[in-house]
Write a protein that holds these residues in place. Structure first.
Motif, PDB file in Angstrom:
ATOM      1  N   LEU A  25       0.815  -1.214   0.000  1.00  0.00           N
ATOM      2  CA  LEU A  25       0.000   0.000   0.000  1.00  0.00           C
ATOM      3  C   LEU A  25       0.847   1.263   0.000  1.00  0.00           C
ATOM      4  O   LEU A  25       0.512   2.249  -0.659  1.00  0.00           O
ATOM      5  CB  LEU A  25      -0.923  -0.011   1.224  1.00  0.00           C
ATOM      6  N   THR A  26       1.954   1.246   0.737  1.00  0.00           N
ATOM      7  CA  THR A  26       2.790   2.444   0.832  1.00  0.00           C
ATOM      8  C   THR A  26       3.398   2.795  -0.515  1.00  0.00           C
ATOM      9  O   THR A  26       3.371   3.955  -0.939  1.00  0.00           O
ATOM     10  CB  THR A  26       3.894   2.240   1.886  1.00  0.00           C
ATOM     11  N   ARG A  27       3.948   1.802  -1.201  1.00  0.00           N
ATOM     12  CA  ARG A  27       4.572   2.060  -2.504  1.00  0.00           C
ATOM     13  C   ARG A  27       3.539   2.537  -3.515  1.00  0.00           C
ATOM     14  O   ARG A  27       3.800   3.451  -4.305  1.00  0.00           O
ATOM     15  CB  ARG A  27       5.260   0.794  -3.023  1.00  0.00           C
ATOM     16  N   ARG A  28       2.368   1.907  -3.515  1.00  0.00           N
ATOM     17  CA  ARG A  28       1.348   2.315  -4.481  1.00  0.00           C
ATOM     18  C   ARG A  28       0.847   3.732  -4.176  1.00  0.00           C
ATOM     19  O   ARG A  28       0.604   4.523  -5.084  1.00  0.00           O
ATOM     20  CB  ARG A  28       0.197   1.321  -4.480  1.00  0.00           C
ATOM     21  N   THR A  46       0.756   9.398  -5.742  1.00  0.00           N
ATOM     22  CA  THR A  46       0.903  10.792  -5.340  1.00  0.00           C
ATOM     23  C   THR A  46       1.914  11.525  -6.215  1.00  0.00           C
ATOM     24  O   THR A  46       1.691  12.665  -6.641  1.00  0.00           O
ATOM     25  CB  THR A  46       1.347  10.880  -3.868  1.00  0.00           C
ATOM     26  N   LEU A  47       3.033  10.861  -6.508  1.00  0.00           N
ATOM     27  CA  LEU A  47       4.113  11.505  -7.253  1.00  0.00           C
ATOM     28  C   LEU A  47       3.807  11.657  -8.739  1.00  0.00           C
ATOM     29  O   LEU A  47       4.159  12.675  -9.355  1.00  0.00           O
ATOM     30  CB  LEU A  47       5.413  10.718  -7.082  1.00  0.00           C
ATOM     31  N   LEU A  48       3.154  10.664  -9.318  1.00  0.00           N
ATOM     32  CA  LEU A  48       2.968  10.685 -10.766  1.00  0.00           C
ATOM     33  C   LEU A  48       2.153  11.884 -11.243  1.00  0.00           C
ATOM     34  O   LEU A  48       2.546  12.550 -12.221  1.00  0.00           O
ATOM     35  CB  LEU A  48       2.343   9.371 -11.224  1.00  0.00           C
ATOM     36  N   PRO A  49       1.027  12.230 -10.609  1.00  0.00           N
ATOM     37  CA  PRO A  49       0.307  13.428 -11.055  1.00  0.00           C
ATOM     38  C   PRO A  49       1.137  14.702 -10.926  1.00  0.00           C
ATOM     39  O   PRO A  49       0.996  15.623 -11.743  1.00  0.00           O
ATOM     40  CB  PRO A  49      -0.916  13.475 -10.129  1.00  0.00           C
ATOM     41  N   VAL A  50       2.004  14.766  -9.925  1.00  0.00           N
ATOM     42  CA  VAL A  50       2.875  15.931  -9.763  1.00  0.00           C
ATOM     43  C   VAL A  50       3.862  16.014 -10.925  1.00  0.00           C
ATOM     44  O   VAL A  50       4.045  17.070 -11.547  1.00  0.00           O
ATOM     45  CB  VAL A  50       3.616  15.874  -8.413  1.00  0.00           C
ATOM     46  N   LEU A  51       4.508  14.884 -11.232  1.00  0.00           N
ATOM     47  CA  LEU A  51       5.453  14.861 -12.347  1.00  0.00           C
ATOM     48  C   LEU A  51       4.761  15.186 -13.669  1.00  0.00           C
ATOM     49  O   LEU A  51       5.329  15.864 -14.531  1.00  0.00           O
ATOM     50  CB  LEU A  51       6.120  13.483 -12.426  1.00  0.00           C
ATOM     51  N   ALA A  52       3.532  14.689 -13.831  1.00  0.00           N
ATOM     52  CA  ALA A  52       2.823  14.882 -15.097  1.00  0.00           C
ATOM     53  C   ALA A  52       2.472  16.329 -15.366  1.00  0.00           C
ATOM     54  O   ALA A  52       2.150  16.688 -16.506  1.00  0.00           O
ATOM     55  CB  ALA A  52       1.561  14.023 -15.112  1.00  0.00           C
ATOM     56  N   ARG A  53       2.524  17.172 -14.330  1.00  0.00           N
ATOM     57  CA  ARG A  53       2.267  18.595 -14.538  1.00  0.00           C
ATOM     58  C   ARG A  53       3.509  19.341 -15.020  1.00  0.00           C
ATOM     59  O   ARG A  53       3.446  20.531 -15.333  1.00  0.00           O
ATOM     60  CB  ARG A  53       1.746  19.222 -13.238  1.00  0.00           C
ATOM     61  N   ILE A  54       4.634  18.637 -15.101  1.00  0.00           N
ATOM     62  CA  ILE A  54       5.888  19.247 -15.561  1.00  0.00           C
ATOM     63  C   ILE A  54       6.019  19.006 -17.063  1.00  0.00           C
ATOM     64  O   ILE A  54       6.155  17.857 -17.498  1.00  0.00           O
ATOM     65  CB  ILE A  54       7.090  18.658 -14.813  1.00  0.00           C
TER      66      ILE A  54
END
Length: 395
Positions: A362-365, A370-378
């Motif tokens: 659960l922690t890794r997922r 959480t990180l992927l949407p942040v990166l996708a805004r770059i």
């Protein structure tokens, strides 16, 4: 025309395997006026349709093979151009990668079954005066200082200056060359299925869906809702499904595919028919060398990897084109130097995508989601991923 009955005794280049890689190589040699013989163990039309996407760089190669544009146009007419690759967690969107801003004449991913790609390449080859010698299974390959001798299951022999293994993961040519195939297999099995279904996002995108049970790729295919083998009704449209499963049945049936998608897509998909299905296991491997004397490798004989980015057939077609040019120009040393690093890069990318998609715990997922949407805004991140998937940086 389904076979060429008389096998020549000699040629400059013997090509073993008439899938997309071997056909691309043969077309390149035919265009350059280099004599070749292309052999395949299967009868024409006896292939399965594993690959389903043609990326921008491969369409650029088609334009280089036929500057009139007819080769790429003929394939585009058979497929569905899709400009968006979306990453999801089940039904929840996480990131989108758009292709329509890419610096290419083909700013999209073309969804088209592999047999259509092969048909277009074969038609071009025949227009140039070439063809495939089939069904001819090569059982023995030996080389000496003067050339290569290939022997078929029927006892025929062919002498060539060079032999190319475009004969897949279990390559006879690679084995004869004594070239290692470094890597390993994924623990999961993969389900491959063409289905007729209604799917909420529709045919305008390709989706890679994460989930606790594994990754699922959903991609539109040409064709409407008829010709299936299971549910009837004729509604919906065709999609390609690729999914990791701990242990898939040998022949996934309609009930299995329906249950899998119901679990993973959370009600977004209603499957009407199963057109075709298969189970397979995926390795991530790269040949230790692409050449041993007069024996050379291309396509799946040289590299295999996860289907997460849909790059396998594309990388193979580009291998075939690059090797054809190297043979025509007499610069074989440049072939491995150019193409093996590309394979290593593709294998690394698709392995990362697969391992991120199948993250345990659960922690890794949660961290991933959480990180992927942040990166996708770059923008730089989105553009880099789009170029990598389209293989434009591999020119």
């Amino acid at each position: 025309m389904t076979s060429t009955p008389v096998l020549p005794s000699r040629t400059e280049v013997a090509i073993v395997g008439a899938g997309p890689t071997g056909l691309a190589l043969a077309v390149t040699l035919a265009e350059a006026g280099v004599d070749f013989v292309l052999l395949d163990r299967q009868a024409e039309g006896a292939n399965t349709s594993r690959a389903a996407v043609v990326h921008a760089r491969t369409l650029e190669v088609f334009d280089e093979l036929d500057p009139s544009g007819a080769l790429s146009a003929g394939l585009v007419a058979r497929g569905i151009p899709v400009s968006r690759f979306r990453i999801r967690d089940g039904a929840r969107p996480l990131a989108a990668v758009d292709f329509d801003g890419l610096p290419t004449a083909h700013p999209y991913a073309l969804m088209v079954p592999q047999y259509e790609t092969e048909a277009v390449l074969l038609s071009r080859l025949r227009a140039l005066g070439g063809d495939v010698h089939r069904p001819r299974e090569v059982t023995s390959v030996t080389q000496d200082a003067d050339g290569v001798t290939l022997t078929t299951a029927a006892g025929e022999t062919l002498h060539a200056a060079y032999a190319v293994g475009a004969d897949g993961m279990h390559s006879t040519v690679r084995a004869a060359a004594g070239i290692g195939f470094t890597g390993s297999a994924y623990d999961e099995s993969f389900v491959l299925a063409d289905v007729v279904m209604d799917w909420a996002p529709g045919p305008s995108e390709v989706s890679l869906a994460f989930g606790a049970a594994g990754l699922t790729v959903i991609a539109p295919l040409p064709g409407n809702g008829n010709g299936g083998v299971g549910g009837g009704g004729g509604a919906g449209r065709r999609y390609r499904i690729v999914a990791t499963v701990a242990e898939a049945p040998p022949s996934p049936d309609l009930a299995f595919v329906r249950a899998l998608l119901a679990q993973r897509l959370r009600g977004e998909a209603r499957v009407h028919d199963l057109v075709w299905s298969s189970r397979f296991r995926i390795h991530h491997r790269v040949a230790d060398r692409y050449r041993a004397g007069r024996l050379l490798l291309a396509g799946d004989a040289a590299h295999v990897h996860s289907p997460a980015g849909g790059q396998g057939m594309n990388t193979g077609i580009q291998d075939g084109y690059a090797l054809g040019r190297a043979l025509a120009d007499g610069d074989l040393d440049a072939y491995e130097a150019r193409r093996r690093p590309v394979a290593q890069r593709v294998v690394a990318l698709t392995d990362r995508m697969t391992r991120v998609a199948t993250a345990r715990g659960l922690t890794r997922r949660a961290l991933r989601n959480t990180l992927l949407p942040v990166l996708a805004r770059i923008p730089a991140f989105r553009n880099r991923l789009a170029r990598e998937l389209a293989e434009l940086d591999y020119r």
